[in-house]
Write an enzyme that holds these catalytic residues in place. Structure first.
Site, PDB file in Angstrom:
ATOM      1  N   LYS A 196       0.653  -0.568   0.319  1.00 43.31           N
ATOM      2  CA  LYS A 196       0.121   0.197  -0.040  1.00 43.31           C
ATOM      3  C   LYS A 196       1.132   1.195   0.180  1.00 43.31           C
ATOM      4  O   LYS A 196       1.617   1.480   1.138  1.00 43.31           O
ATOM      5  CB  LYS A 196      -1.172   0.545   1.357  1.00 43.31           C
ATOM      6  CG  LYS A 196      -1.697   1.341   1.539  1.00 43.31           C
ATOM      7  CD  LYS A 196      -3.062   1.438   2.542  1.00 43.31           C
ATOM      8  CE  LYS A 196      -3.723   2.397   2.348  1.00 43.31           C
ATOM      9  NZ  LYS A 196      -4.765   2.359   3.649  1.00 43.31           N
ATOM     10  N   LYS A 249      -1.743  -1.847  -3.867  1.00 46.52           N
ATOM     11  CA  LYS A 249      -2.520  -0.601  -4.046  1.00 46.52           C
ATOM     12  C   LYS A 249      -2.055   0.829  -4.039  1.00 46.52           C
ATOM     13  O   LYS A 249      -1.257   0.911  -3.341  1.00 46.52           O
ATOM     14  CB  LYS A 249      -3.913  -0.581  -2.357  1.00 46.52           C
ATOM     15  CG  LYS A 249      -4.803   0.625  -1.934  1.00 46.52           C
ATOM     16  CD  LYS A 249      -5.216   0.752  -0.179  1.00 46.52           C
ATOM     17  CE  LYS A 249      -6.272   2.140  -0.737  1.00 46.52           C
ATOM     18  NZ  LYS A 249      -6.387   2.218   0.306  1.00 46.52           N
TER      19      LYS A 249
HETATM   20  C1  PBG Z   1      -6.817   3.149   4.925  1.00 41.91           C
HETATM   21  C2  PBG Z   1      -7.656   3.236   3.909  1.00 41.91           C
HETATM   22  C3  PBG Z   1      -7.718   4.575   3.494  1.00 41.91           C
HETATM   23  C4  PBG Z   1      -8.575   3.807   1.514  1.00 41.91           C
HETATM   24  C5  PBG Z   1      -8.708   2.808   1.833  1.00 41.91           C
HETATM   25  N1  PBG Z   1      -7.945   2.171   3.257  1.00 41.91           N
HETATM   26  C6  PBG Z   1      -6.887   5.740   3.043  1.00 41.91           C
HETATM   27  C7  PBG Z   1      -6.053   6.296   2.991  1.00 41.91           C
HETATM   28  O1  PBG Z   1      -4.589   4.774   3.111  1.00 41.91           O
HETATM   29  O2  PBG Z   1      -5.041   7.019   3.547  1.00 41.91           O
HETATM   30  C8  PBG Z   1      -7.936   4.532   0.416  1.00 41.91           C
HETATM   31  C9  PBG Z   1      -8.788   4.131  -0.446  1.00 41.91           C
HETATM   32  C10 PBG Z   1      -9.229   5.066  -1.814  1.00 41.91           C
HETATM   33  O3  PBG Z   1      -8.394   6.139  -2.577  1.00 41.91           O
HETATM   34  O4  PBG Z   1     -10.428   4.874  -2.503  1.00 41.91           O
HETATM   35  N2  PBG Z   1      -6.356   3.393   5.492  1.00 41.91           N
END
Ligand code: PBG
Length: 327
Positions: A196, A249
């Protein structure tokens, strides 16, 4: 042995051979729809930066679920918006919190929906970070793990089919796995947000989930977009700690990571087409600058071609309809 012996166009010109030569096919059964559930709303609240998406009251969240299931979407990824936040993110593991309540409700009205929950503290902490903070604003990695595990257990006890930790704390997959096993849930799979990245493409989500950090950013725990070898290390750690599904992601900007993950690991690989990817396509389409349907289908097939077995996308319902048209 090139041209004129080889003319790759020969199979492209006739729509029948074009169809027969297609290498990659995506189906609705591989798509997951993210949904936002709010504890305080009594009617759906449109998310401005994500046209067509809403924060749903607990008692109405079956509406988008039913619509998506009708066109073949099997699975949903739930995000909770609690009324109260605190420094410890304690509403996150309340068995009567927003996500457990939503799970019990959906279980009753849509018993066959496959329900995955996001496990992360950012929507539950008043500082908006994904883990606990010390007095100087540093993340307390190891102290966060028991809280994430309690959150995952609360979700599973309320009916979650799968949990998806997105916090990027080190060691959380193993910690959550052991905690679920000890509490009688060894059969519940974990989808790890493994690679991520600290991405600008999460912008619209922060409005959707009220989860923007109040100070600083997430670069101390989410990955540097420049790093591919480190992504493989993250994926490896989560796989070895017992993750059942590995996620990359965001999606489109990270196709190389998806392809590398597909090559390296035997388990399903998922890709998250995140909020910013959704909103960019929507915005350009609203301006008449791109064809929305074509752009959505192209981005999804590209994620699948790169190696994503499952795709988490805000376009899931529309895409399911369009995929049937081209099948
Ligand atoms: C929570 C989380 C996020 C997303 C999914 N889970 C935001 C982040 O990490 O700032 C992003 C999902 C999206 O942008 O569609 N940590």
């Amino acid at each position: 042995m090139g041209f004129p012996t080889h003319r790759p166009r020969r199979l492209r010109e006739d729509p029948r051979t074009r169809m027969m030569a297609r290498e990659t096919v995506l189906a609705a059964r591989q798509l997951i729809l993210p949904l936002f559930v709010s504890e305080e709303l009594s009617s759906p609240n449109p998310i401005k930066a994500m046209p067509g998406n809403f924060q749903w009251p607990i008692g109405m969240v079956e509406r988008p679920i039913r619509e998506a299931m009708e066109v073949g979407i099997p699975a949903f990824l739930l995000f909770g918006l609690p009324v109260k936040k605190d420094s410890q993110g304690s509403p996150s593991w309340d068995s009567d919190g927003v996500v457990p309540r939503a799970l019990r409700h959906i279980r009753k009205v849509c018993p066959t929906a496959y329900l995955i929950t996001d496990v992360c503290l950012c929507a539950y902490t008043d500082h908006g970070h994904c883990g606990l903070l010390d007095g100087e604003g540093h993340i307390l990695n190891d102290e966060t793990l028991p809280i994430l595990a309690k959150m995952a257990l609360a979700h599973v006890q309320a009916g979650a089919d799968m949990v998806a930790p997105s916090d990027m704390m080190d060691g959380r997959i193993g910690f959550i796995r052991r905690f679920l096993d000890e509490n009688g849930f060894s059969r519940t799979p974990i989808m790890a947000y493994s690679a991520k990245f600290a991405s600008s493409f999460y912008g619209p989500f922060r409005e959707a989930a009220h989860s923007a950090p109040q100070a600083g950013d997430r670069r101390g725990y989410q990955m540097d977009p420049a790093n591919a070898r480190e992504a493989l290390q993250e994926l490896r750690l989560d796989f070895d700690e017992g993750a059942d599904v590995l996620m990359v992601k965001p999606g489109i900007a990270y196709l190389d990571i998806i392809a590398a993950a597909r090559k390296e690991f035997p388990c399903p690989i998922s890709a998250y087409q995140v909020s910013g990817e959704f909103s960019m396509i929507k915005a350009a389409a609203e301006k008449g600058w791109i064809d929305e349907k074509a752009a959505v289908l192209e981005s999804l097939i590209s994620l699948h071609r790169a190696g994503a077995d499952w795709i988490i996308t805000y376009f899931a319902r529309e895409a399911a309809v369009w995929l049937k048209e081209i099948a």
